[in-house]
Structures are given as C-alpha cells and as structure tokens.
Design an enzyme around this catalytic site. Structure first.
Site, PDB file in Angstrom:
ATOM      1  N   ASP A 485       0.812  -1.221   0.000  1.00 21.01           N
ATOM      2  CA  ASP A 485       0.000   0.000   0.000  1.00 21.01           C
ATOM      3  C   ASP A 485       0.841   1.265   0.000  1.00 21.01           C
ATOM      4  OD1 ASP A 485      -2.630  -0.690  -0.120  1.00 21.01           O
ATOM      5  OD2 ASP A 485      -2.894  -0.872   2.041  1.00 21.01           O
TER       6      ASP A 485
HETATM    7  C1  GLC Z   1      -0.710   2.472   6.033  1.00 14.45           C
HETATM    8  C2  GLC Z   1       0.054   1.236   6.391  1.00 14.45           C
HETATM    9  C3  GLC Z   1      -0.269   0.081   5.515  1.00 14.45           C
HETATM   10  C4  GLC Z   1      -1.746  -0.062   5.346  1.00 14.45           C
HETATM   11  C5  GLC Z   1      -2.373   1.239   4.887  1.00 14.45           C
HETATM   12  C6  GLC Z   1      -3.862   1.074   4.816  1.00 14.45           C
HETATM   13  O1  GLC Z   1      -0.221   3.040   4.898  1.00 14.45           O
HETATM   14  O2  GLC Z   1       1.435   1.442   6.390  1.00 14.45           O
HETATM   15  O3  GLC Z   1       0.276  -1.085   6.094  1.00 14.45           O
HETATM   16  O4  GLC Z   1      -2.007  -1.063   4.434  1.00 14.45           O
HETATM   17  O5  GLC Z   1      -2.072   2.253   5.779  1.00 14.45           O
HETATM   18  O6  GLC Z   1      -4.530   2.199   4.498  1.00 14.45           O
HETATM   19  C1  GLC Z   2      -1.789  -3.695   5.317  1.00 15.79           C
HETATM   20  C2  GLC Z   2      -2.987  -3.760   4.407  1.00 15.79           C
HETATM   21  C3  GLC Z   2      -2.732  -4.648   3.217  1.00 15.79           C
HETATM   22  C4  GLC Z   2      -1.446  -4.328   2.564  1.00 15.79           C
HETATM   23  C5  GLC Z   2      -0.307  -4.335   3.554  1.00 15.79           C
HETATM   24  C6  GLC Z   2       1.001  -3.905   2.948  1.00 15.79           C
HETATM   25  O1  GLC Z   2      -1.681  -4.893   6.024  1.00 15.79           O
HETATM   26  O2  GLC Z   2      -4.128  -4.203   5.083  1.00 15.79           O
HETATM   27  O3  GLC Z   2      -3.797  -4.542   2.297  1.00 15.79           O
HETATM   28  O4  GLC Z   2      -1.230  -5.259   1.547  1.00 15.79           O
HETATM   29  O5  GLC Z   2      -0.605  -3.468   4.609  1.00 15.79           O
HETATM   30  O6  GLC Z   2       1.043  -2.555   2.660  1.00 15.79           O
END
Ligand code: GLC
Ligand code: GLC
Length: 815
Positions: A485
């Site tokens: 993300d």
């Molecule tokens: C933040 C986190 C990531 C997560 C995202 C969801 O960026 O670092 O892990 O998936 O928020 O919105």
């Molecule tokens: C968080 C989010 C997931 C994403 C991950 C890596 O766990 O829920 O959707 O893939 O972060 O950023």
C-alpha cells in the site's frame, strides 16, 4: 514458560500469569455476527457485525493507561476495592490468571480470601455475550462483599460517538426492569434495535448514568458508587448511559455463588416497538434473560463454543510433528487467527479502531486462503460479496462496509493488484470443495446495479484488466499501489494532509509493478488449472498463452542481475534495483516471481531467494521488506519512504510477505530454510517477550527490523494477512497436505532430520489419516504413497469413491 505466561496446549489455551503484560494481550470472541475484543484484564468492547455502525460498548483507543475500558467487575470488600482482572483499579491481587481459549476468556483473581472468576464467551449463533461469574470464599471466615458490574454503552455509530458530543450528550435513553438495563438510545426514532445488559440474579442496586456511577471527576479506577459501596439507582437521560449492577453477597467459608451477566444486541423485528409511550416492548429481552437464568443453559452454551471449535479444528490437525511451535500454531492458534481475519478483516483489533477500514478487497480474498477449509459455505458467500464490489471495467473498490456490502467511495479503487486476488480465493474455494457452481452464481458489478453477471465473468474481467493495463516494459501498471500500500509511484505528495493512498493521477501513468506481474503468473496458472478441471481446454490454452507471455516479459524486463526488480516508477526508472541508492532489493517481487514460477528453469528463483537470505533475513526477526531502508522521503515513491527506517513498509519485518518466502523455500526444496524462516516470525517461538511485547499466540503485522533501534518489537497483532498465509505455508507447503481440484496433494518439504509426522485432514467429506515417514533423511520428494494399503503412482490422493468416510495414507519420502 515466559515471564508472562505459557501455552496450555492440551486445553488449547494461553495462560497469562500476571496482568501487566508488555502490551494488552487480546483475545477475539465470537464467530458469527456478534463479536467481542477481550484482553487479559477484561479490556475491550463488543459490536454486532460492524464495529463502526453497530458498536455496543465504548472503548477509548490510544488511551493512557492503555486498555482502560471493558467488561469490568469491581469487588468492594471492607475498605478495599479491587478487580479480578486487576484493571482498572490496579489494586494488587493475591492471585491472577487469565486463560485465553478458543472463543472465550476466563479471568480469575483473588484477594483477601475471596476469589472471583469471570468467564466471557459468545454462544454460537447468538447475538449476545455471557459473563459467567463465580464468587468463592476461600477463607475460613464469613466474607461480606459487594460486586459491581460495569460497561459503558456506545451510541452504535462509533465515529459519531467519539466526536459529536453536542448531539450525543443529549440523546441517551435507558429503561430498567428488575435486573435488566435496556440501552435504547435512538430507539424512539429510526433504530429498531437496542442493547440489553442483564443479570440472572436478583440485584441490590444499579446505575445507568456515568456521572452517577463513576463521577465527573473520578475515573474508572475509583468510581464513586463503588468507593461508596452503593449504587444510586440512577436513570440516564442524555449524557453517557452505562450499565452497572450491584450484588451484595455474604459467603460462608467454602461457599460459592455463580450467576451471569448477559450483554445482548436485540433487533425488535416486527414486534411493536412500544407497550406504552416511552415504554419499550421488552418481550425479546425478557426471553433472553429467561433463557440464560438457568445455569445449566449457560454451561451448555459454553460447551457449544468449545465443541464447535473442536469440530472446526479437527479438519486439519497435526498430531505428531517434531517442532512444538509449528504444532501449536497449526493445530490451534494460527487457525483461530484465520477465523478472526476472515470475520474482521482489518477492522477492529487493538490497533484497528473499527471506524477506519471495513473489509479490504485484497485482504479479504487472501484471508479466505487460510479460512476456506473451516467453513467453506461462508467463504463462498464472502467471495460473491467481494466480487460484487468490482466494477465492470475490472477495477475494484478497495474496501467495503460489512453492514452495507457497498464499496467505500472515500478510498475508491485503482489498486491494481486487487482484481487478481479474487482468482486465488475462488480457486482455493473450488479446490477445497469441488463446487464449480460458484462460478455460475449471479454476481453483479458495482457500477451496474441489477446486472446479473456470474463470478466466472468477474474472473475473466480480472485477468483482462491486468493484460489491458500494462506499461512501457509490458509489465502491469501499478495504479495507486499494489500489495504494498505504501509504494505510491504516482502520488508525488508534498502536502501532509493528503492521503498517500488516494492522491495522484493514475490516469496516464507509466509506473509498473513486478509484484503484480508475479501475482498474475500465479493467478493465471491457477485459472488455467481450473479451466482444465472444468474440461475447457481451449480456455486453459488461452490462459497458458497469457502466462507464457507475461513470464517472458518478467524474465526479459525485470531481472536485475541477482534478484527481481520491484517496479518501474512513473519515469520508468527501476525501483528495487542495484542501481538504486536505497531500497535496492525488495521482498515482494522475489516472492511473487518465484511463486508464479519465474526463474524455475533458469536458476533465477534460487538466486532471488538467496538474495533475500543475504540482504533481508535475520534469524531472530525474519525478513525486512527491503534493503537498505530509505533514510529520506522520496516524492516519487510515496509512503514507503515515510516511515522511520526499520518500521512497517520501510524495511520493517512485515510478517505477511515473509510467509511467501517460506513457500518459496519449499518450492526450492529447502526444508531447513523453510522451517527456520517460519520460526523466525513465529510468535510462540520468540525468546524475550519484554522485547517482542505482542501476544505469543497470534502473528503481528510487523516486527521492528534489524534496521531500527528497537529490533524485535512486534506491533499490530491479530489482523494481518500473515494469519492466512502462514497457515497456507505451514499446512500446505511445509507439511505439504494441499487440496487440489482432483484430490489431495502430498508434497512435504521438511528439515532432513525430521523422521516423520502425521496429519489428519478432513477433505470433501473424508477423514484422511496421513503418516509421513522420512527414513532417508530427505527434505522433499514422495517415494511411495499407499492409500488404504494400496500403492499408487505420483503424489496426489485421488478423490475417494462416494460413501467412503475414512482413508489411511502412508507416505515415504525419498524420491
Ligand atoms: C498504512 C500502512 C499500511 C496499510 C495502509 C492502509 O499506509 O502502512 O500497512 O495497508 O495504511 O490504508
Ligand atoms: C496492510 C494492508 C494490506 C497491505 C499491507 C502492505 O496490512 O491491510 O492490504 O497489503 O498493509 O502494505
């Protein structure tokens, strides 16, 4: 045995022996529609279906002290006031124990000869929780005491509840009838539901106003009414309704009293709402209390919770295996976590407040991979729900609310990995069940309400989406982000108030993701196999063609010399390449290229894994996400460079992606590596919980890596894709018992020194008792496979003839 507790494997419990754990250690109650979070000090809250829209009790996140709201019992004994769970008073106890079990938490605390046991659980198929309470006089003298219960009600919509006091201070309404407190805020207008907090025993008093019970200038550690030893029988009108009961007890030496509190979410349905003006019709509430005023009924309900879990867990058990950590995670806790992630996605835990994300498109599809064997029917429905939030052009709403099942417009779509995960979950479902009818199930697109396309149509749309959205290297466009993300290659955000995930024009962007390419390979191989199983060889060949084409692209465009490049940014410069100053190597592209079959025939898969080993892995913590971490903010990379080095997506150990490498090692036949890596992130194998801090029984999303000042510190426990993937890695790839469309594959990859192990697997109605022997000290390769004593060729147990219920499998490794 750690400083804080131990595993009681026989009873499938984690026993916490002192209340002051390094962080609250949480358990999850409920499996159907009513859920509760419960920590070792009875902290937490309850909700029905949706932690944002139907929050029943209040909880203050990021509070200090942490975890200070919950399901509290207070004891007033002479001058002393204490809680069996230690908090909120924190009065020192003579004894404390918390047993987190499967769907229940049992807290026992004692002081000055009195022992209070509080067992909390949610009976199957019920929209309520029970606290079964026993008060025992363990002393030689008669004990007089008052016991108080306490919950604080939430006004259902949890965000409004904690932000809009100009309204919420003036809406609270309750009714009291005998021992029952009815929280009926907004019931007069549009709500047709209420919360019941009742007691099965006669009470000596109650309070429903927080100001009366706690006091405006007091805290939960010294509530006014408890300090005074007496409730005030207050009727909340506005302000903050609470539920508190007072029970006075005189117990002779050895005497025990058992009764229960019931907290229920009640929907009125078609019943009349009122018996008289301002007097609600309480028929349903009374029925509930009547049902559970019988202690035997409560005990039956508790047995039902345990039995249901035992039945579910019996689907996959590993009775004998040399590694105790793997055994307890696979047999119990990893499956418990899979249930939680399936039900709650990333919505509510100690770190997810229940008001942010609902169900995630990519998250929930992945969660199904570790859950589908438990309750395939529910997985089926979930797959169709998720697919219905896809748009007809293939893009997907990234998140949706479980209550409405509607895509969340705030975050929208454009996360280009999303569509592909649907193929993985669907294939996993069909492999588990053989049920192809799901593919024809009607399932519309979010932008075509009323359209009745099929799930198979969504799957073809998903494949086409990736193929039609490729960049200059022929690799898939990344959009806002892929699985990571935080790799926001189109974001270019200079404004602190912008969302990394949603900012940026992805319209004409060139940024490409190698991770999505690898995921595409994996999904295409899955889908081709599915088409073959359906007898559609033409379709299978079509998908094979896409696979070959994408594989060629990956090998030609994405090999960096010693590992796979991670991505190409908006200017087509490589990310995760030796040419980068920081972030030279990323884990996700190694994982997905290997999982998708890239590098299998040219030695690159092995090299990619070796690069992970060399640059990312630390045996105490696991693999960091990339190396070296970013020391400065990169406009062209986004959030990944926002975290301090060694945390989260900036080179933290992000457990979820580690599990893909575990599978990668099994594909390479490296059993030692697979287990060693598996144990490196295994919560129950941590050596020092003062360092790790998080729960020993469930995975945390991340651990601070060797690149941070606090290496080894776990964070964001419970709701992480690690749950599902770790179970897949251990059960299907290390132990190697893996469902396929046409049978059960046996393909273990274990340390050479293991002499063998056994697995019990229920699959398509048959119980397979599988004994694997390893006389020659091999890691991989099935030499012989006996099915009920008969030798068969290969390593796939064919589907049994109908009517068979049990099959014995003997496996010898050593080919
Ligand atoms: C933040 C986190 C990531 C997560 C995202 C969801 O960026 O670092 O892990 O998936 O928020 O919105
Ligand atoms: C968080 C989010 C997931 C994403 C991950 C890596 O766990 O829920 O959707 O893939 O972060 O950023």
């Amino acid at each position: 045995m750690s400083t804080y507790g131990y595993f009681d494997d026989k009873n499938r419990e984690y026993v916490i022996t002192r209340p002051d754990t390094p962080l609250p250690w949480l358990n999850m109650l409920g499996q159907d529609e009513f859920f509760g979070l419960c920590t070792q000090t009875a902290g937490g809250y309850s909700f029905w279906k949706d932690a944002r829209l139907r929050r029943l009790t209040r909880y203050r996140y990021n509070n200090n002290p942490m975890d200070n709201d919950g399901r509290f019992l207070y004891v007033k004994q002479g001058k002393s006031v204490w809680n069996p769970g230690w908090k909120p008073t924190r009065t020192p106890l003579d004894a404390f124990e918390c047993r987190h079990g499967l769907g229940y938490t049992r807290i026992t605390g004692s002081k000055a000869g009195v022992e209070v046991e509080q067992l909390m659980f949610i009976p199957p198929q019920e929209n309520l929780e029970i606290w079964r309470v026993s008060v025992r006089n363990r002393s030689k003298t008669t004990q007089k005491l008052s016991l108080f219960s306490f919950v604080e009600f939430c006004f259902y919509e949890a965000l409004n509840d904690m932000t809009n006091y100009q309204r919420t201070y003036s809406i609270g309404e309750v009714e009291i009838e005998d021992s029952a407190i009815y929280h009926k805020t907004e019931y007069r207008e549009r709500r047709n539901h209420y919360t019941l907090f009742g007691c099965t025993r006669k009470i000596n008093g109650y309070d429903t106003s927080r100001d009366a019970f706690v006091g405006v200038h007091n805290g939960l550690h010294d509530p006014k009414a408890v300090m005074a030893g007496k409730c005030t029988n207050s009727h909340a009108y506005g302000w903050n309704p609470v539920g508190a009961h007072q029970i006075d007890l005189t117990l002779k030496p050895g005497q025990e009293e058992t009764f229960a509190f019931v907290l229920a979410y009640v929907e009125q349905g078609d019943l009349p709402k009122f018996d008289a003006p301002f007097v609600m019709n309480k028929t349903k509430g009374r029925e509930i209390l009547a049902r559970y005023s019988d202690l035997a009924a409560i005990d039956r309900a508790f047995v039902a919770v345990k039995t249901r879990w035992e039945e579910l867990l019996a689907i996959y058990q590993v009775p004998q295996v040399p590694d105790a950590n793997l055994r307890r995670m696979v047999n119990t806790w990893n499956q418990v976590q899979c249930m939680a992630t399936f039900n709650l996605s990333r919505a509510s835990s100690g770190y997810e407040t229940g008001i942010g994300r609902g169900m995630g498109y990519r998250d929930s599809n992945q969660d199904i991979l570790g859950f589908v064997h438990l309750l395939p029917e529910r997985a089926r429905q979930r797959i169709l729900d998720i697919a219905s939030t896809q748009l007809s052009d293939g893009t997907c709403f990234h998140q949706y609310q479980p209550l409405t099942k509607k895509g969340n417009a705030d975050i929208g779509g454009g996360f280009n990995d999303d569509p592909l995960w649907l193929i993985l979950s669907t294939c996993a479902y069909i492999r588990e069940t053989g049920d192809l009818t799901i593919l024809d199930a009607p399932c519309g697109y979010a932008d075509q309400p009323g359209s009745q396309q099929t799930l198979l149509h969504h799957i073809d749309t998903s494949i086409a989406y990736t193929l039609n959205n490729r960049g200059p290297h022929g690799l898939p466009l990344i959009g806002h982000a892929d699985w990571n993300d935080c790799l926001n290659l189109n974001c270019f955000s200079k404004e602190p108030n912008e969302s990394f995930q949603c900012t940026g024009d992805i319209g004409g962007s060139k940024a490409e993701s190698v991770m999505i390419a690898g995921l595409f390979l994996y999904a295409a191989r899955d889908l081709a196999a599915l088409y073959r199983f359906m007898g559609k060889s033409g379709e299978a060949a079509r998908i094979d063609g896409y696979y070959a084409d994408m594989l060629k692209t990956v090998e030609e465009q994405a090999w960096d010399g010693a590992w796979y490049t991670r991505a190409f940014d908006a200017e087509s410069r490589p990310v995760g390449s030796k040419t980068c100053e920081e972030g030279k190597i990323y884990i996700e592209s190694q994982a997905w290229c290997v999982l998708g079959g890239a590098g299998a025939n040219n030695g690159r898969a092995k090299k990619a894994l070796q690069a992970v080993d060399k640059y990312l892995y630390d045996r105490n913590y696991g693999c960091a996400l990339q190396y070296p971490p970013y020391s400065t903010y990169h406009l062209e990379l986004g959030e990944v460079s926002s975290y301090p080095p060694g945390y989260k997506e900036n080179a933290g150990v992000f457990s979820h992606n580690n599990t893909w490498i575990h599978i990668g090692w099994t594909m390479a036949g490296e059993g030692e590596k697979a287990l060693e890596y598996y144990l490196s992130i295994c919560p129950s194998a941590k050596k020092d919980y003062d360092v790790y801090r998080s729960e020993p029984y469930v995975y945390a999303q991340m651990t601070a890596s060797q690149f941070s000042p606090t290496p080894g510190e776990g964070k964001n426990s419970w709701l992480t894709g690690t749950g599902a993937w770790s179970f897949v890695a251990a059960s299907q790839h290390i132990l190697g018992v893996r469902p396929d469309f046409n049978g059960l594959i046996i393909d273990p990859c274990i340390p050479k020194k293991w002499k063998g192990f056994t697995v019990q697997r229920k699959f398509r109605g048959v119980t397979y008792t599988i004994a694997v022997k390893n006389p020659k000290g091999k890691s991989k390769g099935v030499k012989s496979l006996l099915v009920d004593g008969k030798k068969i060729a290969g390593n796939v147990i064919p589907l049994p003839v109908p009517g068979t219920t049990a099959v014995k499998i003997e496996v010898t490794l050593g080919a």
